[in-house]
Design an enzyme around this catalytic site. Structure first.
Site, PDB file in Angstrom:
ATOM      1  N   LEU A 125       0.625  -1.449  -0.227  1.00 18.03           N
ATOM      2  CA  LEU A 125      -0.210   0.198  -0.186  1.00 18.03           C
ATOM      3  C   LEU A 125       0.945   1.147  -0.220  1.00 18.03           C
ATOM      4  CD1 LEU A 125      -2.909   1.231   0.483  1.00 18.03           C
ATOM      5  CD2 LEU A 125      -2.280   1.113   3.161  1.00 18.03           C
ATOM      6  N   THR A 126       1.901   1.406   0.995  1.00 17.32           N
ATOM      7  CA  THR A 126       2.744   2.454   1.046  1.00 17.32           C
ATOM      8  C   THR A 126       3.385   3.136  -0.162  1.00 17.32           C
ATOM      9  OG1 THR A 126       2.635   1.952   3.584  1.00 17.32           O
ATOM     10  CG2 THR A 126       4.332   3.531   2.638  1.00 17.32           C
ATOM     11  N   PRO A 128       6.287   6.401  -1.641  1.00 20.34           N
ATOM     12  CA  PRO A 128       7.422   7.673  -1.031  1.00 20.34           C
ATOM     13  C   PRO A 128       5.800   8.620  -0.775  1.00 20.34           C
ATOM     14  CG  PRO A 128       8.228   6.469  -3.065  1.00 20.34           C
ATOM     15  CD  PRO A 128       7.243   5.769  -2.497  1.00 20.34           C
ATOM     16  N   GLN A 336      16.530  -0.136  31.552  1.00 20.40           N
ATOM     17  CA  GLN A 336      17.169   0.331  32.475  1.00 20.40           C
ATOM     18  C   GLN A 336      17.901  -0.120  33.874  1.00 20.40           C
ATOM     19  OE1 GLN A 336      17.270   3.385  32.339  1.00 20.40           O
ATOM     20  NE2 GLN A 336      17.951   4.350  34.584  1.00 20.40           N
ATOM     21  N   ILE A 337      16.580  -1.721  33.978  1.00 18.33           N
ATOM     22  CA  ILE A 337      16.854  -2.293  35.062  1.00 18.33           C
ATOM     23  C   ILE A 337      18.016  -3.049  34.632  1.00 18.33           C
ATOM     24  CG2 ILE A 337      15.836  -4.781  35.773  1.00 18.33           C
ATOM     25  CD1 ILE A 337      13.500  -3.425  36.034  1.00 18.33           C
ATOM     26  N   GLY A 340      24.051  -1.135  32.569  1.00 17.87           N
ATOM     27  CA  GLY A 340      24.507  -0.375  31.675  1.00 17.87           C
ATOM     28  C   GLY A 340      25.004  -2.370  30.440  1.00 17.87           C
ATOM     29  N   GLU A 363       1.568  -0.337   9.908  1.00 19.38           N
ATOM     30  CA  GLU A 363       0.276  -0.011  10.110  1.00 19.38           C
ATOM     31  C   GLU A 363      -0.179   0.695  10.633  1.00 19.38           C
ATOM     32  OE1 GLU A 363      -0.807  -4.138   9.842  1.00 19.38           O
ATOM     33  OE2 GLU A 363       0.107  -5.280   8.738  1.00 19.38           O
TER      34      GLU A 363
HETATM   35  N1  CAA Z   1     -13.073  -0.946   7.071  1.00 19.26           N
HETATM   36  C1  CAA Z   1     -13.207  -0.554   5.902  1.00 19.26           C
HETATM   37  N2  CAA Z   1     -14.234   1.389   5.210  1.00 19.26           N
HETATM   38  C2  CAA Z   1     -13.258   2.310   5.488  1.00 19.26           C
HETATM   39  C3  CAA Z   1     -12.253   2.078   6.836  1.00 19.26           C
HETATM   40  C4  CAA Z   1     -11.920   0.614   7.532  1.00 19.26           C
HETATM   41  N3  CAA Z   1     -11.536   0.653   8.284  1.00 19.26           N
HETATM   42  N4  CAA Z   1     -12.166   2.789   7.303  1.00 19.26           N
HETATM   43  C5  CAA Z   1     -12.458   4.466   5.993  1.00 19.26           C
HETATM   44  N5  CAA Z   1     -13.036   3.284   5.498  1.00 19.26           N
HETATM   45  C6  CAA Z   1     -13.686   4.076   4.445  1.00 19.26           C
HETATM   46  C7  CAA Z   1     -14.390   5.232   5.020  1.00 19.26           C
HETATM   47  O1  CAA Z   1     -16.017   4.613   5.424  1.00 19.26           O
HETATM   48  C8  CAA Z   1     -14.951   5.748   3.427  1.00 19.26           C
HETATM   49  O2  CAA Z   1     -15.722   5.471   2.514  1.00 19.26           O
HETATM   50  P1  CAA Z   1     -16.889   6.253   2.603  1.00 19.26           P
HETATM   51  O3  CAA Z   1     -16.335   7.893   1.289  1.00 19.26           O
HETATM   52  O4  CAA Z   1     -17.858   5.329   1.236  1.00 19.26           O
HETATM   53  O5  CAA Z   1     -17.619   6.699   3.526  1.00 19.26           O
HETATM   54  C9  CAA Z   1     -13.156   5.859   2.995  1.00 19.26           C
HETATM   55  O6  CAA Z   1     -13.101   4.490   3.440  1.00 19.26           O
HETATM   56  C10 CAA Z   1     -12.326   6.704   3.288  1.00 19.26           C
HETATM   57  O7  CAA Z   1     -12.370   6.648   4.911  1.00 19.26           O
HETATM   58  P2  CAA Z   1     -11.853   8.747   4.931  1.00 19.26           P
HETATM   59  O8  CAA Z   1     -12.222   9.435   4.580  1.00 19.26           O
HETATM   60  O9  CAA Z   1     -11.555   7.205   6.317  1.00 19.26           O
HETATM   61  O10 CAA Z   1     -10.022   8.528   4.420  1.00 19.26           O
HETATM   62  P3  CAA Z   1      -8.409   9.381   4.774  1.00 19.26           P
HETATM   63  O11 CAA Z   1      -8.383   9.444   4.065  1.00 19.26           O
HETATM   64  O12 CAA Z   1      -9.211  10.124   6.210  1.00 19.26           O
HETATM   65  O13 CAA Z   1      -8.127   7.943   5.825  1.00 19.26           O
HETATM   66  C11 CAA Z   1      -6.777   7.045   7.428  1.00 19.26           C
HETATM   67  C12 CAA Z   1      -8.032   7.278   6.452  1.00 19.26           C
HETATM   68  C13 CAA Z   1      -7.068   6.569   8.739  1.00 19.26           C
HETATM   69  C14 CAA Z   1      -6.117   7.552   8.083  1.00 19.26           C
HETATM   70  C15 CAA Z   1      -6.396   6.043   6.881  1.00 19.26           C
HETATM   71  O14 CAA Z   1      -5.332   6.981   5.818  1.00 19.26           O
HETATM   72  C16 CAA Z   1      -4.648   5.018   7.047  1.00 19.26           C
HETATM   73  O15 CAA Z   1      -5.311   4.238   7.886  1.00 19.26           O
HETATM   74  N6  CAA Z   1      -4.128   5.770   6.876  1.00 19.26           N
HETATM   75  C17 CAA Z   1      -2.916   4.824   7.676  1.00 19.26           C
HETATM   76  C18 CAA Z   1      -2.259   4.010   6.470  1.00 19.26           C
HETATM   77  C19 CAA Z   1      -1.562   3.103   7.130  1.00 19.26           C
HETATM   78  O16 CAA Z   1      -1.764   2.335   8.449  1.00 19.26           O
HETATM   79  N7  CAA Z   1      -0.174   2.505   6.509  1.00 19.26           N
HETATM   80  C20 CAA Z   1       0.290   1.109   7.065  1.00 19.26           C
HETATM   81  C21 CAA Z   1       0.765   0.837   5.774  1.00 19.26           C
HETATM   82  S1  CAA Z   1       0.851  -1.286   5.989  1.00 19.26           S
HETATM   83  C22 CAA Z   1       2.720  -1.432   6.315  1.00 19.26           C
HETATM   84  O17 CAA Z   1       2.424  -0.875   7.412  1.00 19.26           O
HETATM   85  C23 CAA Z   1       3.798  -1.755   6.054  1.00 19.26           C
HETATM   86  C24 CAA Z   1       3.673  -3.153   6.350  1.00 19.26           C
HETATM   87  O18 CAA Z   1       4.256  -4.390   5.825  1.00 19.26           O
HETATM   88  C25 CAA Z   1       3.712  -3.926   7.790  1.00 19.26           C
END
Ligand code: CAA
Length: 379
Positions: A125-126, A128, A336-337, A340, A363
């Site tokens: 998903l991520t 830059p 801490q516990i 060194g 995540e």
């Molecule tokens: N489940 C289902 N639908 C969801 C949802 C959920 N948990 N969260 C949001 N949605 C839906 C909303 O209902 C909305 O739909 P509608 O338009 O139909 O109402 C739509 O998605 C958009 O939602 P938002 O307006 O809330 O979206 P946003 O752009 O404001 O983003 C956010 C919300 C929570 C900030 C989100 O972008 C987010 O979670 N960001 C963090 C991303 C992340 O966790 N990245 C980590 C990547 S993986 C990783 O870390 C690497 C790895 O390999 C371990």
């Protein structure tokens, strides 16, 4: 929610704990030191049926519930957080979402080999410019007859260099915002797919974290996961599950920190007695133990809600936010516990401190979890 585990849950967790403590833990320092992907641990998890533990037997899995998987994830992370995250990403944000949201053909083609451990999964998903703002996807997918052509790049992809199957998010219609994002199941051998640079990280050094490059990558139409335009929801649903397993990973690291701190406090003598005799140390241990139980409770509750198909977004955000802060706090107290000795690599607690930090970041950062929690309170 019943706090009494079933006989089957107890047996699986016991098996996972024995495997983790007897086979995984002894290798953890070497894996960390050499930045080595622990392929032998993954092979053993395949043999033990852990790679598909919470997928139904009909799809090649172990047929256990989500809570059992989460308890296994904690045991693995307690022994080696690198090994824990390999399973967590493979299961929570790849195998399980394909099982939950995929077509029957996608389940047969992808979930079965993933659950059997014949293939390894990842989640892309991520980008830059699209971290916390996951909707700011620049990767594009253009339909061309019976396939899509994907162009773009992904970063910080866990399991990147070793995974066979990736869930990839891409824009199919930039004018529609989050509703213009689609999710695809992409195989590493698809034309135009390649793995870019591997990151050198603060912790989780054995886990593979890479860039993924999509250059005219050809993905069949039948590999669309969900409908076109549903990719953001697919990703958020996957992360709702993933955040529970990162919470479990954090609890595992916190528990390992407490285990190490208790053992050291009993054996280390200063001022003529074990340092465990001093209240300053006892209070730290008591607070660690209490916070760990609170974090575990949140993580288990979220897993239970997911298993029951109840709304889980807020519960998983709470579990991940709280457990990750507990992990960092406990690892810090354990160092801490140890004084060194906590700051040198002969003891594991400095590794726990480095490994814990990322649970507050990946995540979804702690700040994003708080936004999700507040969003649910205020809507
Ligand atoms: N489940 C289902 N639908 C969801 C949802 C959920 N948990 N969260 C949001 N949605 C839906 C909303 O209902 C909305 O739909 P509608 O338009 O139909 O109402 C739509 O998605 C958009 O939602 P938002 O307006 O809330 O979206 P946003 O752009 O404001 O983003 C956010 C919300 C929570 C900030 C989100 O972008 C987010 O979670 N960001 C963090 C991303 C992340 O966790 N990245 C980590 C990547 S993986 C990783 O870390 C690497 C790895 O390999 C371990």
């Amino acid at each position: 929610m019943d706090w009494q585990l079933t006989e089957e849950q107890e047996l699986i967790v016991k098996m996972a704990r024995e495997f983790a403590q007897q086979e995984v833990a002894p290798r953890a320092a070497e894996v960390d030191k050499n930045h080595r992907f622990p392929g032998e641990n993954v092979a053993r998890m395949k043999e033990l049926g852990l790679m598909g533990i919470c997928i139904p037997e009909a799809y090649g899995g172990g047929g256990a519930d989500y809570l059992t998987y989460i308890m296994v994830a904690e045991e693995l992370a307690r022994a080696c957080a690198t090994t824990g995250v390999i399973l967590s990403v493979h299961m929570s944000v790849c195998t399980y979402p394909i099982f939950q949201l995929g077509t029957e053909a996608q389940r047969q083609k992808y979930v079965v080999p993933l659950a059997k451990g014949e293939k390894l999964g990842a989640f892309a998903l991520t980008e830059p410019g699209a971290g916390s703002d996951a909707a700011a996807q620049q990767t594009v997918a253009v339909r061309d007859g019976d396939h899509y052509v994907l162009n773009g790049s992904k970063c910080f992809i866990t399991n990147g260099a070793y995974a066979d199957v990736f869930i990839v998010a891409a824009m199919t219609d930039k004018s529609k915002g989050t509703k213009g994002i689609s999710a695809f199941i992409v195989e590493k051998d698809f034309p135009g797919f390649s793995v870019g640079q591997t990151e050198d990280k603060m912790g989780l050094k054995g886990s593979s974290t890479t860039e993924i490059i999509l250059k005219n990558c050809v993905v069949p139409v039948e590999n669309l996961l969900g409908q076109e335009g549903e990719g953001f929801k697919v990703a958020m649903t996957a992360l709702d599950g993933g955040r529970i397993s990162i919470g479990a990973q954090a609890v595992g690291i916190a528990q390992a920190s407490l285990d190490a701190a208790v053992a050291y406090a009993k054996s280390r003598r200063q001022f003529g007695k074990p340092i465990a005799a001093f209240q300053a140390v006892q209070f730290m241990l008591a607070e660690m133990a209490t916070r760990i139980e609170a974090a575990r409770g949140l993580v288990h509750r979220a897993a239970w809600l997911k298993e029951k198909h109840r709304p889980v977004t807020q519960a998983s955000a709470m579990a991940k936010y709280y457990a990750s802060e507990v992990a960092s706090w406990c690892a810090n107290r354990a160092v801490q516990i140890h004084g060194g000795y906590g700051y040198i690599t002969s003891f594991p607690v400095e590794r726990y401190m480095r490994d814990a930090k990322v649970t507050e970041i990946y995540e979804g950062t702690t700040e994003i979890q708080k936004l999700v929690i507040a969003g649910n309170l205020l809507r």
